[in-house]
Design an enzyme around this catalytic site. Structure first.
Site, PDB file in Angstrom:
ATOM      1  N   ASN A 253       0.851  -1.195   0.000  1.00  0.00           N
ATOM      2  CA  ASN A 253       0.000   0.000   0.000  1.00  0.00           C
ATOM      3  C   ASN A 253       0.888   1.248   0.000  1.00  0.00           C
ATOM      4  O   ASN A 253       2.112   1.143   0.058  1.00  0.00           O
ATOM      5  CB  ASN A 253      -0.970  -0.025   1.187  1.00  0.00           C
ATOM      6  CG  ASN A 253      -0.231  -0.043   2.498  1.00  0.00           C
ATOM      7  OD1 ASN A 253       0.463   0.901   2.845  1.00  0.00           O
ATOM      8  ND2 ASN A 253      -0.358  -1.144   3.241  1.00  0.00           N
TER       9      ASN A 253
ATOM     10  N   ASP B  46      -4.452  -6.180   5.316  1.00  0.00           N
ATOM     11  CA  ASP B  46      -5.450  -7.033   5.974  1.00  0.00           C
ATOM     12  C   ASP B  46      -5.345  -8.471   5.496  1.00  0.00           C
ATOM     13  O   ASP B  46      -5.644  -9.391   6.235  1.00  0.00           O
ATOM     14  CB  ASP B  46      -6.853  -6.496   5.689  1.00  0.00           C
ATOM     15  CG  ASP B  46      -7.084  -5.176   6.423  1.00  0.00           C
ATOM     16  OD1 ASP B  46      -6.627  -5.076   7.582  1.00  0.00           O
ATOM     17  OD2 ASP B  46      -7.690  -4.248   5.842  1.00  0.00           O
TER      18      ASP B  46
ATOM     19  N   LYS C 159       8.486 -17.875  -9.579  1.00  0.00           N
ATOM     20  CA  LYS C 159       7.777 -16.783 -10.233  1.00  0.00           C
ATOM     21  C   LYS C 159       6.595 -17.335 -11.025  1.00  0.00           C
ATOM     22  O   LYS C 159       6.757 -18.285 -11.806  1.00  0.00           O
ATOM     23  CB  LYS C 159       8.752 -16.047 -11.158  1.00  0.00           C
ATOM     24  CG  LYS C 159       8.153 -14.814 -11.758  1.00  0.00           C
ATOM     25  CD  LYS C 159       9.140 -14.105 -12.665  1.00  0.00           C
ATOM     26  CE  LYS C 159       8.395 -13.061 -13.460  1.00  0.00           C
ATOM     27  NZ  LYS C 159       9.155 -12.610 -14.615  1.00  0.00           N
TER      28      LYS C 159
ATOM     29  N   PRO D 196      -2.836 -11.715  10.678  1.00  0.00           N
ATOM     30  CA  PRO D 196      -3.130 -11.471  12.095  1.00  0.00           C
ATOM     31  C   PRO D 196      -3.417  -9.987  12.305  1.00  0.00           C
ATOM     32  O   PRO D 196      -2.735  -9.142  11.717  1.00  0.00           O
ATOM     33  CB  PRO D 196      -1.841 -11.889  12.808  1.00  0.00           C
ATOM     34  CG  PRO D 196      -0.791 -11.934  11.762  1.00  0.00           C
ATOM     35  CD  PRO D 196      -1.476 -12.202  10.460  1.00  0.00           C
ATOM     36  N   ASP D 197      -4.436  -9.667  13.092  1.00  0.00           N
ATOM     37  CA  ASP D 197      -4.714  -8.269  13.428  1.00  0.00           C
ATOM     38  C   ASP D 197      -3.903  -7.943  14.678  1.00  0.00           C
ATOM     39  O   ASP D 197      -4.266  -8.309  15.793  1.00  0.00           O
ATOM     40  CB  ASP D 197      -6.212  -8.052  13.663  1.00  0.00           C
ATOM     41  CG  ASP D 197      -6.538  -6.574  13.791  1.00  0.00           C
ATOM     42  OD1 ASP D 197      -5.710  -5.829  14.366  1.00  0.00           O
ATOM     43  OD2 ASP D 197      -7.608  -6.157  13.303  1.00  0.00           O
ATOM     44  N   ILE D 198      -2.785  -7.282  14.463  1.00  0.00           N
ATOM     45  CA  ILE D 198      -1.813  -7.069  15.546  1.00  0.00           C
ATOM     46  C   ILE D 198      -2.421  -6.198  16.639  1.00  0.00           C
ATOM     47  O   ILE D 198      -2.321  -6.490  17.828  1.00  0.00           O
ATOM     48  CB  ILE D 198      -0.510  -6.446  14.995  1.00  0.00           C
ATOM     49  CG1 ILE D 198      -0.023  -7.238  13.769  1.00  0.00           C
ATOM     50  CG2 ILE D 198       0.566  -6.400  16.059  1.00  0.00           C
ATOM     51  CD1 ILE D 198       1.054  -6.545  12.962  1.00  0.00           C
TER      52      ILE D 198
ATOM     53  N   PHE E 196      -4.687   3.232  14.843  1.00  0.00           N
ATOM     54  CA  PHE E 196      -4.867   4.245  13.804  1.00  0.00           C
ATOM     55  C   PHE E 196      -5.948   3.759  12.845  1.00  0.00           C
ATOM     56  O   PHE E 196      -6.078   2.555  12.611  1.00  0.00           O
ATOM     57  CB  PHE E 196      -3.562   4.468  13.034  1.00  0.00           C
ATOM     58  CG  PHE E 196      -2.745   5.606  13.587  1.00  0.00           C
ATOM     59  CD1 PHE E 196      -2.163   5.502  14.836  1.00  0.00           C
ATOM     60  CD2 PHE E 196      -2.574   6.772  12.854  1.00  0.00           C
ATOM     61  CE1 PHE E 196      -1.411   6.550  15.357  1.00  0.00           C
ATOM     62  CE2 PHE E 196      -1.822   7.833  13.359  1.00  0.00           C
ATOM     63  CZ  PHE E 196      -1.245   7.726  14.613  1.00  0.00           C
TER      64      PHE E 196
ATOM     65  N   LYS F 194     -14.488   1.095  14.287  1.00  0.00           N
ATOM     66  CA  LYS F 194     -13.208   0.392  14.460  1.00  0.00           C
ATOM     67  C   LYS F 194     -12.766   0.445  15.921  1.00  0.00           C
ATOM     68  O   LYS F 194     -12.287  -0.532  16.481  1.00  0.00           O
ATOM     69  CB  LYS F 194     -12.155   1.057  13.563  1.00  0.00           C
ATOM     70  CG  LYS F 194     -11.013   0.176  13.216  1.00  0.00           C
ATOM     71  CD  LYS F 194     -10.230   0.739  12.066  1.00  0.00           C
ATOM     72  CE  LYS F 194     -10.855   0.430  10.717  1.00  0.00           C
ATOM     73  NZ  LYS F 194     -10.137   0.992   9.609  1.00  0.00           N
TER      74      LYS F 194
ATOM     75  N   LYS G  80     -11.842  -2.942  17.953  1.00  0.00           N
ATOM     76  CA  LYS G  80     -10.444  -3.366  18.131  1.00  0.00           C
ATOM     77  C   LYS G  80     -10.036  -3.577  19.581  1.00  0.00           C
ATOM     78  O   LYS G  80      -9.046  -4.257  19.849  1.00  0.00           O
ATOM     79  CB  LYS G  80      -9.510  -2.329  17.505  1.00  0.00           C
ATOM     80  CG  LYS G  80      -9.651  -2.205  16.000  1.00  0.00           C
ATOM     81  CD  LYS G  80      -8.679  -3.085  15.274  1.00  0.00           C
ATOM     82  CE  LYS G  80      -8.755  -2.878  13.762  1.00  0.00           C
ATOM     83  NZ  LYS G  80      -7.707  -3.592  13.060  1.00  0.00           N
TER      84      LYS G  80
HETATM   85  O1  C5P Z   1      -8.653  -2.696  10.367  1.00  0.00           O
HETATM   86  P1  C5P Z   1      -7.720  -1.631   9.952  1.00  0.00           P
HETATM   87  O2  C5P Z   1      -6.544  -2.146   9.208  1.00  0.00           O
HETATM   88  O3  C5P Z   1      -8.321  -0.475   9.245  1.00  0.00           O
HETATM   89  O4  C5P Z   1      -7.212  -1.037  11.364  1.00  0.00           O
HETATM   90  C1  C5P Z   1      -6.249  -0.084  11.460  1.00  0.00           C
HETATM   91  C2  C5P Z   1      -5.495  -0.245  12.743  1.00  0.00           C
HETATM   92  O5  C5P Z   1      -5.252  -1.595  13.033  1.00  0.00           O
HETATM   93  C3  C5P Z   1      -4.130   0.392  12.674  1.00  0.00           C
HETATM   94  O6  C5P Z   1      -3.780   0.801  13.981  1.00  0.00           O
HETATM   95  C4  C5P Z   1      -3.260  -0.765  12.208  1.00  0.00           C
HETATM   96  O7  C5P Z   1      -1.898  -0.566  12.545  1.00  0.00           O
HETATM   97  C5  C5P Z   1      -3.877  -1.915  12.935  1.00  0.00           C
HETATM   98  N1  C5P Z   1      -3.772  -3.201  12.250  1.00  0.00           N
HETATM   99  C6  C5P Z   1      -2.951  -4.179  12.757  1.00  0.00           C
HETATM  100  N2  C5P Z   1      -2.879  -5.412  12.144  1.00  0.00           N
HETATM  101  C7  C5P Z   1      -3.623  -5.662  11.050  1.00  0.00           C
HETATM  102  C8  C5P Z   1      -4.466  -4.677  10.512  1.00  0.00           C
HETATM  103  C9  C5P Z   1      -4.513  -3.456  11.140  1.00  0.00           C
HETATM  104  O8  C5P Z   1      -2.263  -3.939  13.753  1.00  0.00           O
HETATM  105  N3  C5P Z   1      -3.537  -6.841  10.467  1.00  0.00           N
END
Ligand code: C5P
Length: 404
Positions: free
Chosen positions: A212, A280, A290, A307-309, A327, A341, A345
């Site tokens: 991105n 995501d 390749k 993983p959503d950190i 963020f 969000k 979260k």
């Molecule tokens: O769900 P979204 O990506 O929009 O959420 C944004 C927030 O979640 C940011 O703080 C981003 O650093 C964190 N995030 C994360 N791991 C992910 C996706 C988002 O820590 N896989």
């Protein structure tokens, strides 16, 4: 104002040295005290008499001067200052300092000093862009040396590009900012702050990836502001082109899974700020080789969730930081999406910003953020990313202090 701060000014041999009398004048006008080291080449462009008249001090130019060594030895000269400023910092002076050479008074002083150093480079654009100079710049930055400029513009040699020395007023502003940072209150002293920044790269095959447009600038600015507030900072950074902030521990990663692992390793922390634009999804069937065009069929990409950190750390069983900040980068309905969000979260605060192309935020130097908390939304005015970082870190420090 510089309030009697002692600046040791090293004047290198470049045409920009003609600006140093004005620089000396402005430092003194701001209340600073200046002592000058003039290199042999510097003396070709500006006379010792000019600088001595403006500083009211003897100008130092020789390493092996018996009288100088008796009056003030070069080691003492290097220590009896609050800040060493090199202006103009020529390619030669930068190369010497980067490699620890000490064969004249200026380079010996730079090697012997235990004081912060600020360099204002000035040289021909091609010399500045040369791989050797850029290598030296990276080395000096990693050694903790600060830089102001060079500016872009028409040069004395008639070429155009980066290489002009920053204007004296800008150098004085950088000197003042240095001392302001040093004097600033340290509300995060003794705290460990963990910050994620930048994008992640999710490989498709060994040569391609999904990414991105995040530049990492806001996260890096937060790392610097947290450091300036006295914190020990761990910055987990995705692939960016920014120099690692001095004084922070920077861990470079590529993928969301690597970022997740590095964050886990960096815990515990008092404050965690998740400013990274984490992908995501990643490619589920990452190819070892390749991927090839296969007739006319367009290959589908199988995606799987990363993983959503932020969510994971917010709910960490044993090592949840006392303050967790997320963020939300949105391109529409910024506050509506951000509030949803925030609820989802499990973090304590959420910083929302508009990253639609028209906002210029992604990759730009300015930002306008909204701070979402259980008390509601506070919208900050548009500012530089550095100013946003300073304002946010001050808020986070207050919340952390209230939590005891
Ligand atoms: O769900 P979204 O990506 O929009 O959420 C944004 C927030 O979640 C940011 O703080 C981003 O650093 C964190 N995030 C994360 N791991 C992910 C996706 C988002 O820590 N896989």
């Amino acid at each position: 104002m510089l309030n009697g701060r002692r600046v040791l000014l090293i004047v290198g041999g470049g045409i920009a040295a003609y600006k140093t009398p004005e620089l000396v004048r402005q430092i003194r006008k701001a209340g600073g005290h200046v002592r000058v080291i003039l290199t042999k080449a510097g003396a070709e462009f500006v006379t010792p008499l000019t600088l001595a008249s403006l500083t009211g001090e003897k100008v130092h130019d020789a390493l092996f001067s018996l009288t100088d060594e008796i009056e003030m030895g070069h080691i003492e000269l290097s220590r009896a200052a609050d800040l060493v400023v090199v202006a103009p910092a020529t390619a030669d002076l930068m190369a010497k300092a980067a490699n620890g050479l000490a064969n004249d008074l200026a380079s010996t002083t730079l090697l012997a000093t235990d004081k912060p150093v600020l360099m204002a480079p000035a040289m021909n654009v091609r010399m500045w862009q040369h791989a050797a100079t850029q290598r030296n710049l990276a080395t000096l930055r990693a050694d903790g040396i600060n830089f102001i400029g060079p500016d872009e513009g028409e040069m004395a040699c008639g070429e155009y590009g980066p290489g002009r020395m920053a204007e004296p007023a800008a150098i004085v502003a950088a000197i003042e900012a240095h001392f302001a940072r040093q004097n600033a209150p340290k509300p995060l002293a003794g705290k460990h702050v963990l910050i994620t920044a930048g994008p992640t790269h999710e490989p498709i095959d060994p040569v391609r990836y999904i990414a991105n447009r995040s530049s990492g600038k806001q996260g890096y600015a937060l790392a610097e502001a947290a450091r300036d507030a006295g914190a020990r900072v761990t910055l987990v950074s995705g692939p960016v082109t920014l120099a690692p902030p001095q004084g922070a521990c920077t861990i470079r990663v590529e993928t969301a899974r690597e970022m997740n692992e590095a964050v886990e390793q960096a815990l515990p922390a008092d404050l965690a700020i998740f400013a990274a634009a984490v992908a995501d999804w990643r490619v589920a069937d990452e190819s070892r080789e390749k991927r090839k065009k296969d007739g006319n069929a367009i290959p589908p990409l199988q995606l799987t969730e990363n993983p959503d950190i932020l969510a994971r750390v917010s709910r960490h069983a044993s090592k949840r930081p006392r303050l967790v900040v997320g963020f939300a980068a949105e391109t529409e309905k910024v506050l509506e999406h951000a509030k949803a969000k925030f609820a989802r979260k499990g973090c304590d605060l959420l910083v929302a910003n508009d990253v639609s192309p028209a906002s210029g935020v992604m990759g730009g130097d300015r930002n306008r953020v909204h701070l979402v908390s259980p008390d509601g939304v506070e919208s900050l005015p548009e500012m530089s990313k550095n100013e946003v970082a300073t304002a946010l870190i001050a808020r986070f420090a207050e919340v952390l202090a209230r939590r005891g």
